[in-house]
Motif scaffolding. Structure first.
Motif, short mmCIF file in Angstrom:
data_model
loop_
_atom_site.label_atom_id
_atom_site.label_comp_id
_atom_site.label_asym_id
_atom_site.label_seq_id
_atom_site.Cartn_x
_atom_site.Cartn_y
_atom_site.Cartn_z
N HIS A 11 -25.12 -5.81 -16.77
CA HIS A 11 -23.97 -5.48 -16.17
C HIS A 11 -23.77 -4.01 -16.84
O HIS A 11 -23.06 -3.08 -15.94
CB HIS A 11 -22.90 -6.16 -16.46
CG HIS A 11 -22.15 -6.38 -17.74
ND1 HIS A 11 -22.87 -7.17 -18.78
CD2 HIS A 11 -21.36 -5.76 -18.50
CE1 HIS A 11 -22.27 -7.09 -20.02
NE2 HIS A 11 -21.32 -6.19 -19.82
N LYS A 12 -24.38 -3.50 -17.95
CA LYS A 12 -23.91 -2.33 -18.58
C LYS A 12 -25.16 -1.33 -18.39
O LYS A 12 -24.86 0.00 -18.30
CB LYS A 12 -23.69 -2.60 -20.07
CG LYS A 12 -23.25 -1.46 -20.82
CD LYS A 12 -21.82 -1.50 -20.98
CE LYS A 12 -21.30 -0.53 -22.05
NZ LYS A 12 -20.03 0.08 -21.88
N ILE A 13 -26.34 -1.71 -18.85
CA ILE A 13 -27.38 -0.82 -18.49
C ILE A 13 -28.37 -1.11 -17.82
O ILE A 13 -28.94 -2.22 -17.58
CB ILE A 13 -27.91 -0.49 -20.18
CG1 ILE A 13 -28.42 -1.59 -20.76
CG2 ILE A 13 -26.68 0.48 -20.86
CD1 ILE A 13 -29.12 -1.39 -21.78
N ARG A 14 -29.46 -0.18 -17.56
CA ARG A 14 -30.82 -0.60 -16.94
C ARG A 14 -31.85 0.21 -17.89
O ARG A 14 -31.89 1.33 -18.10
CB ARG A 14 -30.73 0.07 -15.72
CG ARG A 14 -31.92 -0.23 -14.76
CD ARG A 14 -31.52 0.29 -13.38
NE ARG A 14 -30.50 -0.52 -12.57
CZ ARG A 14 -29.45 0.10 -12.22
NH1 ARG A 14 -29.30 1.44 -12.32
NH2 ARG A 14 -28.62 -0.66 -11.35
N LEU A 15 -32.83 -0.47 -18.15
CA LEU A 15 -34.21 -0.12 -18.99
C LEU A 15 -35.18 0.26 -18.09
O LEU A 15 -35.55 -0.48 -17.16
CB LEU A 15 -34.66 -0.81 -19.95
CG LEU A 15 -33.65 -1.36 -20.93
CD1 LEU A 15 -34.27 -2.00 -22.00
CD2 LEU A 15 -33.20 0.00 -21.84
N ILE A 16 -35.39 1.56 -17.41
CA ILE A 16 -36.28 2.08 -16.28
C ILE A 16 -37.69 2.66 -17.13
O ILE A 16 -37.63 3.25 -17.94
CB ILE A 16 -35.76 2.99 -15.55
CG1 ILE A 16 -34.44 2.79 -14.97
CG2 ILE A 16 -36.49 3.58 -14.38
CD1 ILE A 16 -33.46 3.85 -14.53
N ILE A 73 -25.49 2.03 -16.16
CA ILE A 73 -25.28 1.63 -14.52
C ILE A 73 -24.00 2.11 -13.77
O ILE A 73 -23.90 2.80 -13.08
CB ILE A 73 -24.90 0.22 -14.64
CG1 ILE A 73 -26.52 -0.41 -14.88
CG2 ILE A 73 -24.46 -0.27 -13.19
CD1 ILE A 73 -26.72 -2.00 -15.00
N GLU A 74 -22.66 2.26 -14.89
CA GLU A 74 -21.72 2.86 -14.37
C GLU A 74 -21.78 4.37 -13.76
O GLU A 74 -21.12 4.55 -12.60
CB GLU A 74 -20.63 2.82 -15.37
CG GLU A 74 -19.15 3.31 -14.90
CD GLU A 74 -18.23 3.15 -16.17
OE1 GLU A 74 -17.01 3.78 -15.97
OE2 GLU A 74 -18.20 2.47 -17.19
N THR A 75 -22.44 5.06 -14.37
CA THR A 75 -22.67 6.45 -13.77
C THR A 75 -23.92 6.95 -13.38
O THR A 75 -24.07 7.79 -12.64
CB THR A 75 -22.22 7.54 -15.22
OG1 THR A 75 -23.52 7.51 -16.08
CG2 THR A 75 -21.06 7.20 -15.75
N GLY A 76 -24.92 6.05 -13.57
CA GLY A 76 -26.20 6.46 -13.31
C GLY A 76 -27.17 7.29 -14.21
O GLY A 76 -28.17 7.64 -13.87
N GLU A 77 -26.34 7.84 -15.31
CA GLU A 77 -26.94 8.80 -16.26
C GLU A 77 -27.95 8.30 -17.05
O GLU A 77 -27.65 7.11 -17.58
CB GLU A 77 -25.84 9.90 -16.62
CG GLU A 77 -25.00 8.98 -17.58
CD GLU A 77 -23.91 9.79 -18.18
OE1 GLU A 77 -24.14 11.01 -18.88
OE2 GLU A 77 -22.81 9.49 -18.36
N ILE A 78 -29.09 9.05 -17.45
CA ILE A 78 -29.98 8.52 -18.49
C ILE A 78 -29.24 9.04 -19.68
O ILE A 78 -29.02 10.09 -20.08
CB ILE A 78 -31.35 9.38 -18.26
CG1 ILE A 78 -31.96 8.95 -16.89
CG2 ILE A 78 -32.31 9.00 -19.42
CD1 ILE A 78 -32.28 7.54 -16.50
N ILE A 79 -29.34 8.07 -20.61
CA ILE A 79 -28.53 8.24 -22.04
C ILE A 79 -29.31 8.08 -23.20
O ILE A 79 -29.04 8.37 -24.34
CB ILE A 79 -27.56 7.23 -22.23
CG1 ILE A 79 -27.78 5.74 -22.14
CG2 ILE A 79 -26.38 7.74 -21.10
CD1 ILE A 79 -26.72 4.81 -22.37
#
Length: 192
Positions: A11-16, A73-79
């Motif tokens: 629900h928080k991040i995505r590992l792409i 996920i909330e912003t779509g930005e790569i962090i």
């Protein structure tokens, strides 16, 4: 390996899976020298970051690593970024590492989400038996983070690697075994 190199998310991040398109966003994160204090390379210069990324992509294409861009996920930005490496399918073993986050995300709980996704994928999908994590012996923050996710200290590799400042570092090795994962998942990662 390719069947396991897929997007992982909660629900928080995505590992792409890491791709050249991520370089622009990573440039904006990597210019703070504090991020690289414990990293073996200083990636503050755009050329250094591009070379690092190119190396990760080559290693991934050879089957030596599976590197990811971390997306909020909330912003779509790569962090940031993280990887599986030292993959041994015959021994069913690998290492999680090469992890970094933009400065404002350090200490924000993102690392725990990354590790949960990677541990779950390694033990439940890839059927890994032994997972390692390594860091500089002097990196107390990283060592505590490894211990917080249930990793056990296996030992220290003396004078194991050169650091960006030329110091020879001792590398501490931690591990989690497949049979330990169910208890770790139920006790440490209860909110996931």
């Amino acid at each position: 390996m390719k069947q396991f190199y897929t997007t992982l998310s909660d629900h928080k991040i995505r590992l792409i899976p890491l791709d050249e398109v991520h370089i622009q966003e990573m440039r904006g994160l990597s210019d703070d020298a504090d991020i690289w204090t414990w990293y073996t390379e200083d990636l503050t210069h755009p050329d250094a970051l591009e070379k690092w990324m190119s190396n990760r992509l080559v290693e991934t294409n050879k089957g030596e690593k599976m590197s990811y861009a971390v997306q909020l996920i909330e912003t779509g930005e790569i962090i940031g970024s993280t990887s599986y490496g030292h993959i041994s399918w015959g021994e069913k073993a690998l290492e999680i590492g090469w992890t970094w986050l933009g400065k404002k995300y350090i200490g924000a709980g993102i690392n725990k989400h990354m590790k949960f996704l990677m541990l779950r994928h390694a033990f439940e999908e890839m059927e890994i038996e032994r997972l390692e994590l390594r860091t500089d012996e002097l990196n107390v923050r990283s060592r505590k983070a490894m211990e917080k996710i249930g990793a056990k200290h296996d030992g220290t590799l003396r004078s194991h690697r050169s650091t960006q400042g030329g110091r020879r570092r001792n590398t501490v090795v931690y591990s989690i075994l497949k049979e330990e994962w169910p208890n770790i998942k139920q006790t440490i990662f209860t909110e996931f």
